[in-house]
Design an enzyme around this catalytic site. Structure first.
Site, PDB file in Angstrom:
ATOM      1  N   GLU A  55      42.726  52.500  61.004  1.00  0.00           N
ATOM      2  CA  GLU A  55      42.977  53.305  62.331  1.00  0.00           C
ATOM      3  C   GLU A  55      43.727  52.682  63.399  1.00  0.00           C
ATOM      4  O   GLU A  55      44.360  53.239  64.122  1.00  0.00           O
ATOM      5  CB  GLU A  55      41.578  53.794  62.713  1.00  0.00           C
ATOM      6  CG  GLU A  55      40.738  54.504  61.726  1.00  0.00           C
ATOM      7  CD  GLU A  55      39.932  53.753  60.672  1.00  0.00           C
ATOM      8  OE1 GLU A  55      38.688  54.217  60.610  1.00  0.00           O
ATOM      9  OE2 GLU A  55      40.452  52.577  60.056  1.00  0.00           O
ATOM     10  N   CYS A  83      34.416  52.570  61.232  1.00  0.00           N
ATOM     11  CA  CYS A  83      33.451  51.510  61.337  1.00  0.00           C
ATOM     12  C   CYS A  83      32.991  51.704  62.756  1.00  0.00           C
ATOM     13  O   CYS A  83      33.563  52.099  63.708  1.00  0.00           O
ATOM     14  CB  CYS A  83      33.837  50.273  60.874  1.00  0.00           C
ATOM     15  SG  CYS A  83      35.294  49.512  61.839  1.00  0.00           S
ATOM     16  N   SER A 176      46.260  38.709  16.844  1.00  0.00           N
ATOM     17  CA  SER A 176      46.161  39.837  17.759  1.00  0.00           C
ATOM     18  C   SER A 176      47.239  40.112  18.870  1.00  0.00           C
ATOM     19  O   SER A 176      47.380  41.158  19.487  1.00  0.00           O
ATOM     20  CB  SER A 176      44.818  39.836  18.484  1.00  0.00           C
ATOM     21  OG  SER A 176      44.651  38.915  19.623  1.00  0.00           O
ATOM     22  N   ARG A 192      44.146  43.662  36.753  1.00  0.00           N
ATOM     23  CA  ARG A 192      43.752  42.083  37.451  1.00  0.00           C
ATOM     24  C   ARG A 192      44.250  41.804  38.608  1.00  0.00           C
ATOM     25  O   ARG A 192      43.204  41.522  39.333  1.00  0.00           O
ATOM     26  CB  ARG A 192      44.663  40.952  36.511  1.00  0.00           C
ATOM     27  CG  ARG A 192      44.232  40.937  34.965  1.00  0.00           C
ATOM     28  CD  ARG A 192      45.411  39.777  34.369  1.00  0.00           C
ATOM     29  NE  ARG A 192      44.888  39.468  32.894  1.00  0.00           N
ATOM     30  CZ  ARG A 192      45.456  38.481  32.331  1.00  0.00           C
ATOM     31  NH1 ARG A 192      46.341  37.696  32.887  1.00  0.00           N
ATOM     32  NH2 ARG A 192      44.862  38.354  31.096  1.00  0.00           N
ATOM     33  N   ASP A 208      42.824  31.053  22.481  1.00  0.00           N
ATOM     34  CA  ASP A 208      44.027  31.686  23.175  1.00  0.00           C
ATOM     35  C   ASP A 208      44.395  30.784  24.242  1.00  0.00           C
ATOM     36  O   ASP A 208      45.629  30.959  24.848  1.00  0.00           O
ATOM     37  CB  ASP A 208      44.071  33.104  23.524  1.00  0.00           C
ATOM     38  CG  ASP A 208      43.386  34.190  22.367  1.00  0.00           C
ATOM     39  OD1 ASP A 208      43.756  33.677  21.300  1.00  0.00           O
ATOM     40  OD2 ASP A 208      42.904  35.032  22.720  1.00  0.00           O
ATOM     41  N   GLU A 267      37.634  41.002  30.323  1.00  0.00           N
ATOM     42  CA  GLU A 267      38.834  40.643  29.355  1.00  0.00           C
ATOM     43  C   GLU A 267      38.237  39.963  28.160  1.00  0.00           C
ATOM     44  O   GLU A 267      39.245  39.596  27.391  1.00  0.00           O
ATOM     45  CB  GLU A 267      39.932  40.193  29.942  1.00  0.00           C
ATOM     46  CG  GLU A 267      40.841  41.446  30.522  1.00  0.00           C
ATOM     47  CD  GLU A 267      42.240  40.828  30.729  1.00  0.00           C
ATOM     48  OE1 GLU A 267      42.715  39.831  29.993  1.00  0.00           O
ATOM     49  OE2 GLU A 267      43.034  41.392  31.326  1.00  0.00           O
ATOM     50  N   ALA A 270      35.282  40.572  21.374  1.00  0.00           N
ATOM     51  CA  ALA A 270      34.501  41.655  21.007  1.00  0.00           C
ATOM     52  C   ALA A 270      32.830  41.025  21.398  1.00  0.00           C
ATOM     53  O   ALA A 270      32.210  41.993  21.647  1.00  0.00           O
ATOM     54  CB  ALA A 270      34.330  41.648  19.368  1.00  0.00           C
ATOM     55  N   GLY A 274      30.888  43.463  23.688  1.00  0.00           N
ATOM     56  CA  GLY A 274      29.468  44.016  23.286  1.00  0.00           C
ATOM     57  C   GLY A 274      28.418  43.562  24.153  1.00  0.00           C
ATOM     58  O   GLY A 274      27.417  44.297  24.315  1.00  0.00           O
TER      59      GLY A 274
END
Length: 342
Positions: A55, A83, A176, A192, A208, A267, A270, A274
């Protein structure tokens, strides 16, 4: 479907907000469009923390072009309730009143306890016409991480996965890179840039050695968080190393929220995926699916660990978007808890 002039103006304000999506946190990414009494239009978007709110940017633009009274009688379109408190900057509602605007159109109210209707009250008490709800659904989607953070006290958690069409995240030998194409990887880097923290497990760091920085798009690097201890010399350093002794995943989210993290990107592999999924801590799933098939059952899937014991126990969410990204497909999935944000 007819689009009203107010909706067109609010859509322009949303475009302004989108332009600063990666730079405002922990403040919300807000857009503001000021239409002066003579029809002149001035736009503004929230600046980085400590800078002007949307604003004020729009008011300053109007005054620069038309003098100190340029905003008198203007209609102001703003994606989030102005605000009404003094933080690192002054209250926007009071600034609109002082400028003499005649009408304010707001998309959604701000659930932040320091605002929560107070901004609307300041405007109405000053005799300014206030309307709320214009493109509310669209802006609620645009501001979902912020609204969730202010409503629940926790960051918005995005879980990102990439898999073949038969749901495999790697080949049977563990390789992968790369399942998805360049366009999907670029899109993931945008996630990201939009996140203030990124979480992976120690296993991913060891296997990795990722840097977890934003490289394929313009934007800031997220804060790097490793579940466990990162090996000395790993590219992920400096990072926050979170151990079981520090607390569970919910405690980690509370810790990050207290440090101003609005959105967390998970990121990890598995195992980490999970754990977040079974804990019910994921607010938005992003799955990139490649037109590829591993073709067997000896390769890892999206989640490690125990799954639903029966079809009656299968987790079911809502697909909110399916988008082609290069040769791949991006599927956006959410749990059915949007009503908690409202």
């Amino acid at each position: 479907m007819t689009t009203t002039l107010d909706e067109k103006r609010m859509a322009e304000a949303m475009d302004l907000a989108a332009s600063v999506r990666t730079s405002t946190a922990p403040n919300p990414w807000v857009g503001c469009l000021l239409v002066a009494a003579d029809g002149s239009v001035f736009g503004g978007a929230t600046e980085p923390p400590g800078g002007r709110h949307a604003e004020i940017v729009a008011l300053d633009a109007a005054r620069t072009a038309g003098g100190p009274d340029a905003a008198r009688g203007a209609t102001v379109y703003v994606t989030l309730e102005p605000c009404a408190h003094t933080g690192r900057t002054g209250p926007c509602a009071a600034a609109l009143v002082a400028a003499g605007v005649g009408r304010v159109v707001v998309a959604v109210a701000d659930p932040d306890p320091l605002v929560a209707g107070a901004g609307l009250a300041v405007l109405r008490d000053a005799g300014i016409a206030v309307e709320i709800g214009c493109l509310a659904d669209d802006v609620t989607e645009q501001l979902a991480p912020y609204l969730w953070h202010r409503s629940t006290g926790r960051p918005w958690v995005v879980l990102k996965t990439a898999a073949t069409l038969d749901g495999r995240t790697a080949a049977s030998d563990g390789s992968s890179q790369w399942i998805t194409g360049e366009a999907a990887r670029t899109d993931a880097h945008r996630l990201r840039a939009e996140s203030q923290a990124i979480v992976v497990g120690r296993g991913t760091v060891v296997a990795d050695d990722p840097s977890l920085t934003t490289r394929l798009v313009d934007g800031p690097d997220p804060r790097r968080v490793v579940l466990g201890a990162a090996p000395p010399g790993a590219r992920v350093h400096p990072c926050l190393e979170w151990s079981r002794d520090d607390g569970d995943l919910a405690a980690l989210l509370d810790h990050l929220a207290a440090e101003g993290v609005v959105q967390v990107l998970v990121e990890g592999g598995a195992t980490v995926a999970g754990e977040f999924h079974r804990a019910g801590l994921v607010d938005h799933y992003v799955a990139y699916l490649a037109p590829a098939l591993v073709g067997g059952d000896d390769a890892p899937g999206l989640f490690a660990g125990s799954g639903a014991p029966s079809i009656a126990d299968v987790w079911r969410g809502e697909i909110v978007a399916v988008t082609a990204v290069g040769e791949d497909i991006r599927v956006d999935l959410r749990p059915r808890h949007e009503e908690e944000v409202a």
